[in-house]
Design a protein around this motif. Sequence first.
Motif, PDB file in Angstrom:
ATOM      1  N   ASN A 232       0.295  -1.077  -4.930  1.00 56.58           N
ATOM      2  CA  ASN A 232       0.536  -2.320  -4.623  1.00 56.58           C
ATOM      3  C   ASN A 232      -0.890  -3.237  -4.915  1.00 56.58           C
ATOM      4  O   ASN A 232      -0.725  -4.276  -5.383  1.00 56.58           O
ATOM      5  CB  ASN A 232       0.885  -2.509  -2.898  1.00 56.58           C
ATOM      6  CG  ASN A 232       2.321  -2.141  -2.692  1.00 56.58           C
ATOM      7  OD1 ASN A 232       3.044  -1.950  -3.526  1.00 56.58           O
ATOM      8  ND2 ASN A 232       2.578  -1.881  -1.455  1.00 56.58           N
ATOM      9  N   GLU A 235      -1.027  -3.689  -8.792  1.00 58.54           N
ATOM     10  CA  GLU A 235      -0.128  -4.591  -9.203  1.00 58.54           C
ATOM     11  C   GLU A 235      -0.799  -6.007  -8.922  1.00 58.54           C
ATOM     12  O   GLU A 235      -0.554  -7.050  -9.437  1.00 58.54           O
ATOM     13  CB  GLU A 235       1.040  -4.308  -8.609  1.00 58.54           C
ATOM     14  CG  GLU A 235       1.981  -2.960  -9.308  1.00 58.54           C
ATOM     15  CD  GLU A 235       3.328  -2.895  -8.464  1.00 58.54           C
ATOM     16  OE1 GLU A 235       3.665  -3.563  -7.697  1.00 58.54           O
ATOM     17  OE2 GLU A 235       3.906  -2.205  -9.439  1.00 58.54           O
ATOM     18  N   LYS A 303      -1.757  -5.260   3.286  1.00 57.49           N
ATOM     19  CA  LYS A 303      -1.299  -6.234   2.242  1.00 57.49           C
ATOM     20  C   LYS A 303      -2.553  -6.496   1.542  1.00 57.49           C
ATOM     21  O   LYS A 303      -3.313  -7.225   2.276  1.00 57.49           O
ATOM     22  CB  LYS A 303      -0.548  -7.313   2.683  1.00 57.49           C
ATOM     23  CG  LYS A 303       0.737  -7.058   3.464  1.00 57.49           C
ATOM     24  CD  LYS A 303       1.697  -6.325   2.689  1.00 57.49           C
ATOM     25  CE  LYS A 303       2.976  -5.967   3.461  1.00 57.49           C
ATOM     26  NZ  LYS A 303       4.129  -4.978   2.734  1.00 57.49           N
TER      27      LYS A 303
END
Length: 311
Positions: A232, A235, A303
């Motif tokens: 993640n 990306e 995140k």
Amino acid sequence: MSYYETTEIVELIKQAYEGNAKARETLRTINVPYAISNDFSEMILVQKKRVDICNEGLIQIRNEAPTKGSEVLQVADIYQCDNEGSSWVSTPIPSCFTVKKLEIADGVFSFISKDNKTTEGTISQINVSMLDVMFTINGVTEEEIEQCFLNISTTVINTPKLQKKSSENANIEHNTIGTFIFDKRHQWFVKNYQTPKYKLELVINTFNRKSAKRMLPIIHKILNKLDVINLNAREFASKKLLEVKNNDWLEDGEGFITKDDFISSMLIYTIIFNEKGDFELWYNDDSLFGGHDITIYINKKGKPKRAVISG
């Protein structure tokens, strides 16, 4: 003129600090302006590096030797070493100040120009004064470099908090992750961590041993999810930095980089865990950005929130 790779000098200064006579002699043969402390714990080396000039006149510095026809700028490579390890950063020097030689006395480095002007300061003063032009994505102006450089000698360094000694912070053990040891120079806990997929340095960013121990369960959970977090993050970095790469950082003759190429070039080598639960992933860029690192900042929920070119 010779060019000195930072990775090679980092290893040499580490060996010299540990007393290796051959490494010390090799450092003394450097034929660009440099100065080194008597105990080999601090060194500054000034050499020309390749830079790119954007349409707006912004200067982007690459951590690599000049090529034929490329723009160049003098850059100071700053090295530090102690019993915990060695490190380096680079900072640009304004083109109006051509360094003729470097000297050091009592921890103060003096940059002396060809017209005998002098700018001097400790490594701490240099790092603080030049911080705004050391780590940039889009580049800096010549005026910004000059202003920061000329302010070195007047930069005030705040007195650091009382530091912990290694003897005051015993190792921290985790039955799965392993042993974290206290790094006196950086005032944090660190461990080399290796699995079939990863070879990493894990850093707990606190000098407080109790706080570090409380973070271990969180760190363990993050490492168990590292495959997903790593993918993640890469990306996310491609979304934030791929356009920057293709617009401003392509080598001569280099074609546009695809998202897959960008992601596959990123190799994680360090994770820094902060007390508030957020953490940083540091990547080698495989020359995507001239040898700089890519840092991804991750919030406590895992995140990605920010991607920057650093180092």
